[in-house]
Scaffold this motif. Sequence first.
Motif, short mmCIF file in Angstrom:
data_model
loop_
_atom_site.label_atom_id
_atom_site.label_comp_id
_atom_site.label_asym_id
_atom_site.label_seq_id
_atom_site.Cartn_x
_atom_site.Cartn_y
_atom_site.Cartn_z
N GLY A 40 40.64 45.29 37.58
CA GLY A 40 40.97 46.22 36.50
C GLY A 40 42.43 46.15 36.06
N LYS A 41 43.17 45.18 36.54
CA LYS A 41 44.60 45.07 36.24
C LYS A 41 44.85 44.88 34.74
CE LYS A 41 45.14 41.38 38.84
NZ LYS A 41 43.73 41.19 39.26
N THR A 42 44.17 43.89 34.15
CA THR A 42 44.38 43.63 32.72
C THR A 42 43.90 44.80 31.88
OG1 THR A 42 44.25 41.24 33.03
CG2 THR A 42 43.81 42.06 30.81
N THR A 43 42.80 45.42 32.27
CA THR A 43 42.31 46.59 31.54
C THR A 43 43.35 47.71 31.55
OG1 THR A 43 40.05 45.98 32.16
CG2 THR A 43 40.38 48.22 31.35
N ALA A 44 43.97 47.94 32.70
CA ALA A 44 45.02 48.97 32.79
C ALA A 44 46.18 48.62 31.87
CB ALA A 44 45.51 49.11 34.24
N1 LIG Z 1 36.20 43.28 26.98
C1 LIG Z 1 35.42 43.40 28.06
N2 LIG Z 1 34.08 43.49 27.94
C2 LIG Z 1 33.29 43.65 29.02
N3 LIG Z 1 33.74 43.72 30.28
C3 LIG Z 1 35.06 43.64 30.48
C4 LIG Z 1 35.98 43.47 29.38
N4 LIG Z 1 37.24 43.43 29.88
C5 LIG Z 1 37.10 43.56 31.22
N5 LIG Z 1 35.82 43.69 31.59
C6 LIG Z 1 35.33 43.89 32.96
O1 LIG Z 1 36.12 44.88 33.58
C7 LIG Z 1 36.43 44.55 34.91
C8 LIG Z 1 37.93 44.50 35.11
O2 LIG Z 1 38.44 43.39 34.39
P1 LIG Z 1 40.01 43.08 34.28
O3 LIG Z 1 40.15 41.97 33.32
O4 LIG Z 1 40.74 44.33 33.99
O5 LIG Z 1 40.34 42.60 35.74
P2 LIG Z 1 41.66 41.91 36.30
O6 LIG Z 1 42.07 42.72 37.49
O7 LIG Z 1 42.66 41.73 35.23
O8 LIG Z 1 41.12 40.50 36.81
P3 LIG Z 1 41.84 39.03 36.78
O9 LIG Z 1 42.63 38.97 38.03
O10 LIG Z 1 40.66 38.11 36.84
O11 LIG Z 1 42.64 38.90 35.54
C9 LIG Z 1 35.73 43.23 35.19
O12 LIG Z 1 34.51 43.51 35.82
C10 LIG Z 1 35.51 42.66 33.82
O13 LIG Z 1 34.38 41.83 33.80
#
Ligand SMILES: Nc1ncnc2c1ncn2[C@@H]1O[C@H](COP(=O)(O)OP(=O)(O)OP(=O)(O)O)[C@@H](O)[C@H]1O
Length: 312
Positions: A40-44
């Motif tokens: 969830g890092k990028t989402t945050a």
């Molecule tokens: N636009 C989107 N549509 C659907 N699901 C999403 C979307 N963006 C993120 N997700 C889902 O939300 C969850 C968190 O994703 P995120 O990209 O925030 O993780 P992350 O910690 O940044 O991972 P990474 O280290 O791979 O970059 C994952 O299960 C991902 O599949």
Amino acid sequence: MEIHARGLVKAFRGARALDGFDLAVPAGSVHGLLGPNGAGKTTAVRVLTTLLRPDGGTARVAGHDAVSEPAAVKAAIGLLGQHAALDEVLSGRQNLELFGRLHHLGAKEARRRAGELLERFGLAETGSRPVSGYSGGMRRRLDLAVCLIRSPRVLFLDEPTTGLDPRARAEVWESVRSLVGGGATVLLTTQYLEEADRLADRISVVDSGRVIAEGTAGQLKDLLGGDRLDLVVREHGELERAARIVERAVGARPAADADARRLGVPVADRIGALTSVMRALQEEGIGVEDIAVRRPTLDEVFLHLTAAKEES
Ligand SMILES: Nc1ncnc2c1ncn2[C@@H]1O[C@H](COP(=O)(O)OP(=O)(O)OP(=O)(O)O)[C@@H](O)[C@H]1O
Ligand SMILES: [Mg+2]
């Protein structure tokens, strides 16, 4: 707090990418978000940088609400995304000047700022060559320079060194460190404990959309009982006896991997533990194929933290 998130929730097709995410970062500090793929890092980061609207919770950056005042937040921040957009045909200098103009700097000011940033990131000499010929490390440093063209108050770096070799990674770390001297607040995401360790004042460990631990790198490693001692015995049949000897020497029961003939145990005193284990094994005539003391890995921090979560 320069960055303040409380109870953020964001779901994609019913699945929660953020599930009660909290974060507080004081001005002028570097904060690391550490977590595996999909944590969830990028989402945050996307919520905090106004690119994504949360389903619940609040996010404030540089004194403004990310949902109700996105323009004010945008004006105060810089974002280095996981995938950056540079023009391959243009030189580093031209890319910087272009971004400067896009952000409403005058031609003269854009040129001055580009020169200053190329200098600062060690790109002064390569700055006139097309970006297509840049190495990964040079690109990432140019990406950083692009985010800084307007001197943002708060900088978001999403996995700034993923895919770089150790040398390029060290160059980017150096650049980030020099930035912080300028008083900016930095939020950095990473999958590498070492990176968070080198750069961040404090670290939030993220798993399944929420923060499961927060503290300095030292505090997080202490959760694991410090360093690890690993050893491989020569004879499979001696593993159990070696485990008892190690337990006596360091005062903790080692974990055993029978197939690999390996024992691993947390140790507080690196050299003391190494010496006493080696001596005890030698005295008992147990052959050792390999022995090493190392820092805990991110995997181990995670396994430890998630195991603790399940028990509680
Ligand atoms: N636009 C989107 N549509 C659907 N699901 C999403 C979307 N963006 C993120 N997700 C889902 O939300 C969850 C968190 O994703 P995120 O990209 O925030 O993780 P992350 O910690 O940044 O991972 P990474 O280290 O791979 O970059 C994952 O299960 C991902 O599949
Ligand atoms: Mg990501």
